[in-house]
Design a protein around this motif. Structure first.
Motif, mmCIF file in Angstrom:
data_model
loop_
_atom_site.group_PDB
_atom_site.id
_atom_site.type_symbol
_atom_site.label_atom_id
_atom_site.label_comp_id
_atom_site.label_asym_id
_atom_site.label_seq_id
_atom_site.Cartn_x
_atom_site.Cartn_y
_atom_site.Cartn_z
ATOM 1 N N GLY A 225 -12.307 3.385 6.250
ATOM 2 C CA GLY A 225 -13.333 3.052 5.272
ATOM 3 C C GLY A 225 -12.788 2.621 3.932
ATOM 4 N N GLY A 226 -11.491 2.791 3.745
ATOM 5 C CA GLY A 226 -10.862 2.425 2.483
ATOM 6 C C GLY A 226 -10.532 0.948 2.392
ATOM 7 N N SER A 227 -9.889 0.577 1.291
ATOM 8 C CA SER A 227 -9.556 -0.823 1.025
ATOM 9 C C SER A 227 -8.093 -0.960 0.625
ATOM 10 C CB SER A 227 -10.431 -1.365 -0.111
ATOM 11 O OG SER A 227 -11.791 -1.345 0.235
ATOM 12 N N LEU A 228 -7.560 -2.123 0.900
ATOM 13 C CA LEU A 228 -6.225 -2.504 0.446
ATOM 14 C C LEU A 228 -6.257 -3.984 0.102
ATOM 15 C CD1 LEU A 228 -3.655 -0.860 2.918
ATOM 16 C CD2 LEU A 228 -3.889 -0.372 0.474
ATOM 17 N N PHE B 102 -12.713 -8.848 5.512
ATOM 18 C CA PHE B 102 -11.504 -9.416 4.924
ATOM 19 C C PHE B 102 -11.843 -10.728 4.233
ATOM 20 C CE2 PHE B 102 -8.074 -7.523 7.976
ATOM 21 C CZ PHE B 102 -8.625 -6.261 7.802
ATOM 22 N N THR B 103 -11.364 -10.878 3.014
ATOM 23 C CA THR B 103 -11.546 -12.128 2.277
ATOM 24 C C THR B 103 -10.246 -12.501 1.582
ATOM 25 O OG1 THR B 103 -12.351 -10.926 0.331
ATOM 26 C CG2 THR B 103 -14.013 -11.779 1.869
ATOM 27 N N ILE B 104 -10.165 -13.756 1.175
ATOM 28 C CA ILE B 104 -8.954 -14.262 0.535
ATOM 29 C C ILE B 104 -9.288 -14.845 -0.829
ATOM 30 C CG2 ILE B 104 -7.211 -16.094 0.645
ATOM 31 C CD1 ILE B 104 -6.851 -15.617 3.514
ATOM 32 N N SER B 105 -8.372 -14.673 -1.745
ATOM 33 C CA SER B 105 -8.487 -15.317 -3.055
ATOM 34 C C SER B 105 -7.119 -15.855 -3.460
ATOM 35 C CB SER B 105 -8.993 -14.330 -4.106
ATOM 36 O OG SER B 105 -8.091 -13.251 -4.257
ATOM 37 N N ARG B 106 -7.141 -16.824 -4.335
ATOM 38 C CA ARG B 106 -5.892 -17.411 -4.826
ATOM 39 C C ARG B 106 -5.707 -17.080 -6.304
ATOM 40 N NH1 ARG B 106 -4.105 -21.789 -1.358
ATOM 41 N NH2 ARG B 106 -5.782 -22.496 0.007
ATOM 42 N N ASP B 107 -4.488 -16.761 -6.671
ATOM 43 C CA ASP B 107 -4.137 -16.619 -8.082
ATOM 44 C C ASP B 107 -3.258 -17.807 -8.426
ATOM 45 O OD1 ASP B 107 -3.008 -16.010 -10.545
ATOM 46 O OD2 ASP B 107 -2.932 -13.867 -10.135
ATOM 47 N N LYS B 108 -3.873 -18.804 -9.048
ATOM 48 C CA LYS B 108 -3.164 -20.047 -9.313
ATOM 49 C C LYS B 108 -1.989 -19.838 -10.256
ATOM 50 C CE LYS B 108 -7.457 -22.695 -8.821
ATOM 51 N NZ LYS B 108 -8.391 -23.623 -9.481
ATOM 52 N N ASN C 146 -11.430 -4.654 3.274
ATOM 53 C CA ASN C 146 -12.376 -3.573 3.015
ATOM 54 C C ASN C 146 -12.816 -2.926 4.318
ATOM 55 O OD1 ASN C 146 -12.334 -4.221 0.221
ATOM 56 N ND2 ASN C 146 -13.947 -5.752 0.522
ATOM 57 N N SER C 147 -13.407 -1.748 4.199
ATOM 58 C CA SER C 147 -13.918 -1.017 5.368
ATOM 59 C C SER C 147 -12.877 -0.943 6.466
ATOM 60 C CB SER C 147 -15.205 -1.687 5.882
ATOM 61 O OG SER C 147 -16.184 -1.739 4.874
ATOM 62 N N LEU C 148 -11.686 -0.564 6.094
ATOM 63 C CA LEU C 148 -10.579 -0.561 7.051
ATOM 64 C C LEU C 148 -10.800 0.451 8.166
ATOM 65 C CD1 LEU C 148 -7.669 -1.092 4.545
ATOM 66 C CD2 LEU C 148 -8.154 -2.530 6.532
ATOM 67 N N ARG C 149 -10.297 0.082 9.340
ATOM 68 C CA ARG C 149 -10.438 0.893 10.549
ATOM 69 C C ARG C 149 -9.051 1.228 11.085
ATOM 70 N NH1 ARG C 149 -14.446 -3.597 13.347
ATOM 71 N NH2 ARG C 149 -16.138 -3.485 11.805
ATOM 72 N N PRO C 150 -8.956 2.287 11.868
ATOM 73 C CA PRO C 150 -7.638 2.608 12.454
ATOM 74 C C PRO C 150 -7.046 1.448 13.254
ATOM 75 C CG PRO C 150 -9.106 4.468 12.678
ATOM 76 C CD PRO C 150 -9.940 3.335 12.121
ATOM 77 N N GLU C 151 -7.885 0.653 13.880
ATOM 78 C CA GLU C 151 -7.378 -0.477 14.669
ATOM 79 C C GLU C 151 -6.849 -1.625 13.807
ATOM 80 O OE1 GLU C 151 -10.396 0.956 14.917
ATOM 81 O OE2 GLU C 151 -11.989 -0.544 15.201
ATOM 82 N N ASP C 152 -7.018 -1.537 12.499
ATOM 83 C CA ASP C 152 -6.413 -2.518 11.603
ATOM 84 C C ASP C 152 -4.950 -2.187 11.294
ATOM 85 O OD1 ASP C 152 -9.518 -2.574 9.793
ATOM 86 O OD2 ASP C 152 -8.781 -4.081 11.224
ATOM 87 N N THR C 153 -4.490 -1.044 11.752
ATOM 88 C CA THR C 153 -3.096 -0.642 11.524
ATOM 89 C C THR C 153 -2.148 -1.636 12.172
ATOM 90 O OG1 THR C 153 -3.627 1.708 11.364
ATOM 91 C CG2 THR C 153 -1.375 1.131 12.000
ATOM 92 N N ALA C 154 -1.250 -2.193 11.370
ATOM 93 C CA ALA C 154 -0.327 -3.217 11.851
ATOM 94 C C ALA C 154 0.597 -3.628 10.710
ATOM 95 C CB ALA C 154 -1.078 -4.441 12.362
ATOM 96 N N VAL C 155 1.615 -4.402 11.072
ATOM 97 C CA VAL C 155 2.391 -5.125 10.064
ATOM 98 C C VAL C 155 1.698 -6.468 9.858
ATOM 99 C CG1 VAL C 155 4.607 -6.155 9.464
ATOM 100 C CG2 VAL C 155 4.522 -3.991 10.752
ATOM 101 N N GLN D 204 3.550 -3.318 5.909
ATOM 102 C CA GLN D 204 2.899 -2.357 6.797
ATOM 103 C C GLN D 204 1.579 -1.871 6.221
ATOM 104 O OE1 GLN D 204 3.991 -0.960 9.931
ATOM 105 N NE2 GLN D 204 1.902 -0.138 9.890
ATOM 106 N N VAL D 205 0.550 -1.867 7.071
ATOM 107 C CA VAL D 205 -0.747 -1.285 6.732
ATOM 108 C C VAL D 205 -1.055 -0.203 7.754
ATOM 109 C CG1 VAL D 205 -3.229 -1.712 6.611
ATOM 110 C CG2 VAL D 205 -1.621 -3.368 5.629
ATOM 111 N N THR D 206 -1.325 0.996 7.265
ATOM 112 C CA THR D 206 -1.646 2.114 8.146
ATOM 113 C C THR D 206 -2.994 2.691 7.739
ATOM 114 O OG1 THR D 206 0.704 2.645 8.416
ATOM 115 C CG2 THR D 206 -0.890 4.354 9.016
ATOM 116 N N VAL D 207 -3.908 2.750 8.709
ATOM 117 C CA VAL D 207 -5.236 3.297 8.463
ATOM 118 C C VAL D 207 -5.380 4.548 9.319
ATOM 119 C CG1 VAL D 207 -7.714 2.858 8.423
ATOM 120 C CG2 VAL D 207 -6.088 0.967 8.089
ATOM 121 N N SER D 208 -5.445 5.680 8.666
ATOM 122 C CA SER D 208 -5.460 6.945 9.396
ATOM 123 C C SER D 208 -6.064 8.026 8.535
ATOM 124 C CB SER D 208 -4.027 7.330 9.799
ATOM 125 O OG SER D 208 -4.006 8.607 10.392
ATOM 126 N N SER D 209 -6.738 8.957 9.206
ATOM 127 C CA SER D 209 -7.285 10.097 8.479
ATOM 128 C C SER D 209 -6.312 11.272 8.518
ATOM 129 C CB SER D 209 -8.624 10.509 9.092
ATOM 130 O OG SER D 209 -8.484 10.772 10.477
#
Length: 126
Positions: A15-18, A68-74, A84-93, A121-126
Motif C-alpha cells: 500500500g506504500g509508495s516509492l 505507476f506514472t512517469i514524470s520528467r525533470d528537464k 503507488n499502492s505497491l503490492r508484494p508482487e511488485d517486488t523486483a529489481v 531493488q524494490v521490496t514490498v513486504s509487511s
C-alpha cells in the motif's frame, strides 16, 4: 554512449509508495522515450511501461495501470517512476532502458531496447 543510472529503490509496506529515478546522460532526455522493466527473483525480466518523447504511455504490465506514472525533470535530465499502492508482487529489481528506435515498442521485447541501467531493488513486504 548513453548512460542510465537508476536510484530510489528500497523497502516499503504493501500500500506504500516509492519513486524511482533514472538519470540519463549523453543525450537530451526530452527527445527520447524511456522504458521501465523489472525482474523478480527466479523470473524473467518483464516490461512495466514505456514513456514516449511526446508523453504517451505504453503499458506492458496491466497490473500497474492506475498505480505507476512517469514524470520528467528537464533540469536534471531525469525520469521518475512514481509507484503507488505497491503490492508484494511488485517486488523486483527495476531497470530503465532506451528503445533503439526512440519509439515505445508495442511489446516489451528486450532486444528492442538498447542502453540499460544497472537496476535498483524494490521490496514490498509487511
Amino acid at each position: 554512449q548513453v548512460q542510465l543510472v537508476e536510484s530510489g529503490g528500497g523497502s516499503v509496506q504493501p500500500g506504500g509508495s516509492l519513486r524511482l529515478s533514472c538519470a540519463v546522460s549523453r543525450f537530451t532526455l526530452n527527445d527520447y522515450a524511456i522504458g521501465w522493466f523489472r525482474q523478480a527473483p527466479g523470473k524473467e525480466r518483464e516490461g512495466v511501461l514505456c514513456f514516449s518523447s511526446s508523453g504517451g504511455y505504453t503499458y506492458y504490465a496491466d497490473s500497474v495501470k492506475g498505480r505507476f506514472t512517469i514524470s520528467r525533470d528537464k533540469t536534471k535530465n531525469t525520469v521518475h517512476l512514481q509507484m503507488n499502492s505497491l503490492r508484494p508482487e511488485d517486488t523486483a529489481v527495476y531497470y530503465c532502458a532506451t528503445p533503439r528506435l526512440n519509439a515505445c515498442p508495442a511489446r516489451d521485447t528486450r532486444s528492442l531496447f538498447g542502453s540499460w541501467g544497472q537496476g535498483t531493488q524494490v521490496t514490498v513486504s509487511s
